[in-house]
Scaffold this active site. Sequence first.
Site, PDB file in Angstrom:
ATOM      1  N   ARG A 173      30.776 -57.873 105.825  1.00 22.30           N
ATOM      2  CA  ARG A 173      30.254 -59.235 105.790  1.00 22.30           C
ATOM      3  C   ARG A 173      31.234 -60.191 105.131  1.00 22.30           C
ATOM      4  O   ARG A 173      31.871 -59.860 104.138  1.00 22.30           O
ATOM      5  CB  ARG A 173      28.951 -59.243 104.987  1.00 22.30           C
ATOM      6  CG  ARG A 173      28.300 -60.606 104.914  1.00 22.30           C
ATOM      7  CD  ARG A 173      27.041 -60.577 104.076  1.00 22.30           C
ATOM      8  NE  ARG A 173      27.350 -60.631 102.657  1.00 22.30           N
ATOM      9  CZ  ARG A 173      26.445 -60.841 101.711  1.00 22.30           C
ATOM     10  NH1 ARG A 173      25.169 -60.975 102.024  1.00 22.30           N
ATOM     11  NH2 ARG A 173      26.798 -60.879 100.445  1.00 22.30           N
TER      12      ARG A 173
ATOM     13  N   ASP B 262      21.078 -66.031 102.666  1.00 21.08           N
ATOM     14  CA  ASP B 262      22.065 -65.427 101.767  1.00 21.08           C
ATOM     15  C   ASP B 262      22.449 -66.327 100.595  1.00 21.08           C
ATOM     16  O   ASP B 262      22.748 -67.513 100.778  1.00 21.08           O
ATOM     17  CB  ASP B 262      23.345 -65.080 102.551  1.00 21.08           C
ATOM     18  CG  ASP B 262      23.108 -63.931 103.517  1.00 21.08           C
ATOM     19  OD1 ASP B 262      22.265 -63.070 103.213  1.00 21.08           O
ATOM     20  OD2 ASP B 262      23.778 -63.899 104.569  1.00 21.08           O
TER      21      ASP B 262
ATOM     22  N   HIS C   6      15.218 -63.343 103.901  1.00 26.27           N
ATOM     23  CA  HIS C   6      15.987 -64.153 102.948  1.00 26.27           C
ATOM     24  C   HIS C   6      17.045 -64.985 103.660  1.00 26.27           C
ATOM     25  O   HIS C   6      17.369 -64.760 104.823  1.00 26.27           O
ATOM     26  CB  HIS C   6      16.674 -63.258 101.907  1.00 26.27           C
ATOM     27  CG  HIS C   6      17.749 -62.369 102.475  1.00 26.27           C
ATOM     28  ND1 HIS C   6      17.475 -61.190 103.125  1.00 26.27           N
ATOM     29  CD2 HIS C   6      19.093 -62.507 102.513  1.00 26.27           C
ATOM     30  CE1 HIS C   6      18.597 -60.635 103.526  1.00 26.27           C
ATOM     31  NE2 HIS C   6      19.608 -61.409 103.184  1.00 26.27           N
TER      32      HIS C   6
ATOM     33  N   HIS D 281      16.982 -64.013 107.644  1.00 27.22           N
ATOM     34  CA  HIS D 281      17.101 -62.721 108.319  1.00 27.22           C
ATOM     35  C   HIS D 281      16.478 -61.639 107.454  1.00 27.22           C
ATOM     36  O   HIS D 281      16.289 -61.816 106.254  1.00 27.22           O
ATOM     37  CB  HIS D 281      18.565 -62.407 108.655  1.00 27.22           C
ATOM     38  CG  HIS D 281      19.488 -62.508 107.477  1.00 27.22           C
ATOM     39  ND1 HIS D 281      19.912 -63.730 106.975  1.00 27.22           N
ATOM     40  CD2 HIS D 281      20.044 -61.558 106.689  1.00 27.22           C
ATOM     41  CE1 HIS D 281      20.704 -63.516 105.940  1.00 27.22           C
ATOM     42  NE2 HIS D 281      20.801 -62.205 105.728  1.00 27.22           N
TER      43      HIS D 281
HETATM   44  C1  OGA Z   1      23.479 -59.407 104.565  1.00 20.51           C
HETATM   45  C2  OGA Z   1      22.270 -58.834 105.123  1.00 20.51           C
HETATM   46  C3  OGA Z   1      21.688 -57.702 107.113  1.00 20.51           C
HETATM   47  C4  OGA Z   1      21.936 -56.390 107.789  1.00 20.51           C
HETATM   48  O1  OGA Z   1      24.523 -58.753 104.661  1.00 20.51           O
HETATM   49  O2  OGA Z   1      23.430 -60.535 104.039  1.00 20.51           O
HETATM   50  O3  OGA Z   1      21.218 -59.332 104.878  1.00 20.51           O
HETATM   51  O4  OGA Z   1      21.511 -56.262 108.929  1.00 20.51           O
HETATM   52  N1  OGA Z   1      22.460 -57.833 105.975  1.00 20.51           N
HETATM   53  O5  OGA Z   1      22.548 -55.524 107.172  1.00 20.51           O
HETATM   54 MN    MN Z   2      21.566 -61.311 103.968  1.00 22.65          MN
END
Ligand code: OGA
Ligand code: MN
Length: 274
Positions: A262, A98, A96, A247
């Site tokens: 994040r 974000d 995806h 990712h």
């Molecule tokens: C996010 C996500 C990736 C991770 O926080 O947007 O996709 O490695 N996390 O936790």
């Molecule tokens: Mn993400």
Amino acid sequence: MKVTPVSTALGADISGIDLSQPLTDKQLSELQSLQEQFEVLFFHHQDLTPLQQQQLAQQFGQLLEYPYVDGYTEAPYVVEIAKLEKDKLNFGGLWHSDSCYLLQPPALTMLYARQLPPLGGDTLFASMTGAYDALSSGMKAMLQNLTAKFSAGQSGGYGVREFRQNKNLDQAPRSSTHPVIRRHPDSGKLSLYVNGAHTSNFTDMTAEESAPILAYLYQHQQRPEFSYRFQWRVGSLAMWDNRTTQHNPLNDYHGHRRVMSRVMVVGEVPLGAH
Ligand code: OGA
Ligand code: MN
């Protein structure tokens, strides 16, 4: 600053910088141009409180208030992304980009590793400029004219965030229409913007009509040569261009705890190819 590219697809390790301290103008513009070049930057051995992570992100632009999860009290724009010992699902556990269902999706996401499982919990990153470049000229020409619907509810049945949300969903934006081929506002690079987590259909086409083309694009964009697998260490921070990359965090560490934090920087309304 020392810069070490980590793959031909995307990504560079950056050392010789302490992200807990305010960046100089020179450091900031250097990081921004490295970001444009490598799409994802990886830093290691960083020691950041949530507030310091928020202050770091603020230097890159306006912060995005994530509609689904509350932030830390002392750093409201920083959200904890955790999978606990008892949890089965991980957050965002599929390919995806974000929050692309927002009208102005984040330009930049900064994810910091606080606690990691003994093994596993890597994150895959893929370059959507690489995926776009590898399409045929006929496919590029067709996709350039399309927009698609991106929605928060569309999560491939993985329930990527529902199990952790603690905000009132009725207040959160649920969907937006964006170009299928997105132009980076600074570099002008084009990238393939659809993704399996959030794209439901092309505008003016049904979900059924869109499905075979989208299915092709999803398997194309997941080709290994566009991607890099990042192995976290406690204190690693990944900073990705959320416009030109996707990712996929692996969910391969059941029974262990993984805690990340994040923060996201607001982006522009996505630009089309033209
Ligand atoms: C996010 C996500 C990736 C991770 O926080 O947007 O996709 O490695 N996390 O936790
Ligand atoms: Mn993400």
